[in-house]
Design a protein around this motif. Structure first.
Motif, PDB file in Angstrom:
ATOM      1  N   ASN A   6      51.301  26.264 -58.934  1.00 58.90           N
ATOM      2  CA  ASN A   6      52.768  26.255 -59.085  1.00 58.90           C
ATOM      3  C   ASN A   6      53.181  26.505 -60.534  1.00 58.90           C
ATOM      4  OD1 ASN A   6      53.158  25.884 -56.370  1.00 58.90           O
ATOM      5  ND2 ASN A   6      53.503  23.683 -56.524  1.00 58.90           N
ATOM      6  N   SER A  25      52.197  16.521 -49.607  1.00 61.83           N
ATOM      7  CA  SER A  25      51.391  17.208 -48.593  1.00 61.83           C
ATOM      8  C   SER A  25      52.270  18.084 -47.713  1.00 61.83           C
ATOM      9  CB  SER A  25      50.632  16.198 -47.743  1.00 61.83           C
ATOM     10  OG  SER A  25      51.519  15.342 -47.082  1.00 61.83           O
ATOM     11  N   HIS A  26      51.656  19.079 -47.134  1.00 65.04           N
ATOM     12  CA  HIS A  26      52.281  20.016 -46.193  1.00 65.04           C
ATOM     13  C   HIS A  26      53.408  20.835 -46.814  1.00 65.04           C
ATOM     14  CE1 HIS A  26      49.822  18.066 -43.232  1.00 65.04           C
ATOM     15  NE2 HIS A  26      50.365  16.906 -43.522  1.00 65.04           N
ATOM     16  N   GLN A  27      53.354  21.031 -48.134  1.00 66.66           N
ATOM     17  CA  GLN A  27      54.306  21.894 -48.819  1.00 66.66           C
ATOM     18  C   GLN A  27      53.566  23.116 -49.353  1.00 66.66           C
ATOM     19  OE1 GLN A  27      57.689  21.368 -49.157  1.00 66.66           O
ATOM     20  NE2 GLN A  27      57.325  19.686 -47.747  1.00 66.66           N
ATOM     21  N   PRO A  28      54.200  24.273 -49.359  1.00 71.34           N
ATOM     22  CA  PRO A  28      53.536  25.463 -49.907  1.00 71.34           C
ATOM     23  C   PRO A  28      53.207  25.291 -51.389  1.00 71.34           C
ATOM     24  CG  PRO A  28      55.546  26.055 -48.747  1.00 71.34           C
ATOM     25  CD  PRO A  28      55.527  24.565 -48.853  1.00 71.34           C
ATOM     26  N   VAL A  29      52.057  25.803 -51.777  1.00 69.56           N
ATOM     27  CA  VAL A  29      51.582  25.744 -53.155  1.00 69.56           C
ATOM     28  C   VAL A  29      51.248  27.171 -53.578  1.00 69.56           C
ATOM     29  CG1 VAL A  29      49.757  24.856 -54.651  1.00 69.56           C
ATOM     30  CG2 VAL A  29      50.625  23.439 -52.793  1.00 69.56           C
ATOM     31  N   ARG A  45      49.773  31.969 -51.691  1.00 73.31           N
ATOM     32  CA  ARG A  45      50.538  30.781 -51.317  1.00 73.31           C
ATOM     33  C   ARG A  45      49.773  30.100 -50.190  1.00 73.31           C
ATOM     34  NH1 ARG A  45      55.478  29.390 -52.701  1.00 73.31           N
ATOM     35  NH2 ARG A  45      55.966  31.473 -53.412  1.00 73.31           N
ATOM     36  N   VAL A  46      49.474  28.814 -50.387  1.00 68.48           N
ATOM     37  CA  VAL A  46      48.739  28.022 -49.387  1.00 68.48           C
ATOM     38  C   VAL A  46      49.496  26.730 -49.141  1.00 68.48           C
ATOM     39  CG1 VAL A  46      46.490  28.980 -50.041  1.00 68.48           C
ATOM     40  CG2 VAL A  46      47.298  26.886 -51.113  1.00 68.48           C
ATOM     41  N   THR A  47      49.168  26.079 -48.038  1.00 70.88           N
ATOM     42  CA  THR A  47      49.720  24.753 -47.742  1.00 70.88           C
ATOM     43  C   THR A  47      48.575  23.758 -47.771  1.00 70.88           C
ATOM     44  OG1 THR A  47      51.472  25.708 -46.400  1.00 70.88           O
ATOM     45  CG2 THR A  47      50.997  23.388 -46.047  1.00 70.88           C
ATOM     46  N   ILE A  48      48.735  22.722 -48.573  1.00 67.96           N
ATOM     47  CA  ILE A  48      47.716  21.676 -48.693  1.00 67.96           C
ATOM     48  C   ILE A  48      48.040  20.590 -47.684  1.00 67.96           C
ATOM     49  CG2 ILE A  48      46.636  20.019 -50.252  1.00 67.96           C
ATOM     50  CD1 ILE A  48      46.285  22.927 -51.159  1.00 67.96           C
ATOM     51  N   GLY A  49      47.081  20.222 -46.884  1.00 68.39           N
ATOM     52  CA  GLY A  49      47.294  19.245 -45.811  1.00 68.39           C
ATOM     53  C   GLY A  49      47.177  17.857 -46.178  1.00 68.39           C
TER      54      GLY A  49
END
Length: 49
Positions: A6, A25-29, A45-49
């Motif tokens: 980010n 958590s569960h937000q785009p990074v 862009r990934v989403t961290i769980g």
């Protein structure tokens, strides 16, 4: 190699882990990375769980 999370620079593995842990958590990074073999960089862009 991860260069930023980010738009926050990553200096080392500990810094990367601290940045990831600080994110909700569960937000785009947005990750900026460099392929050390080719020298090419890019954003993903990934989403961290």
């Amino acid at each position: 190699m991860i260069l930023s999370v980010n738009n926050e620079p990553v200096q080392d593995v500990e810094g990367f882990v601290a940045l990831i842990k600080s994110l909700p958590s569960h937000q785009p990074v947005l990750l900026k990375a460099l392929d050390h073999r080719t020298g090419q960089g890019g954003m993903v862009r990934v989403t961290i769980g």
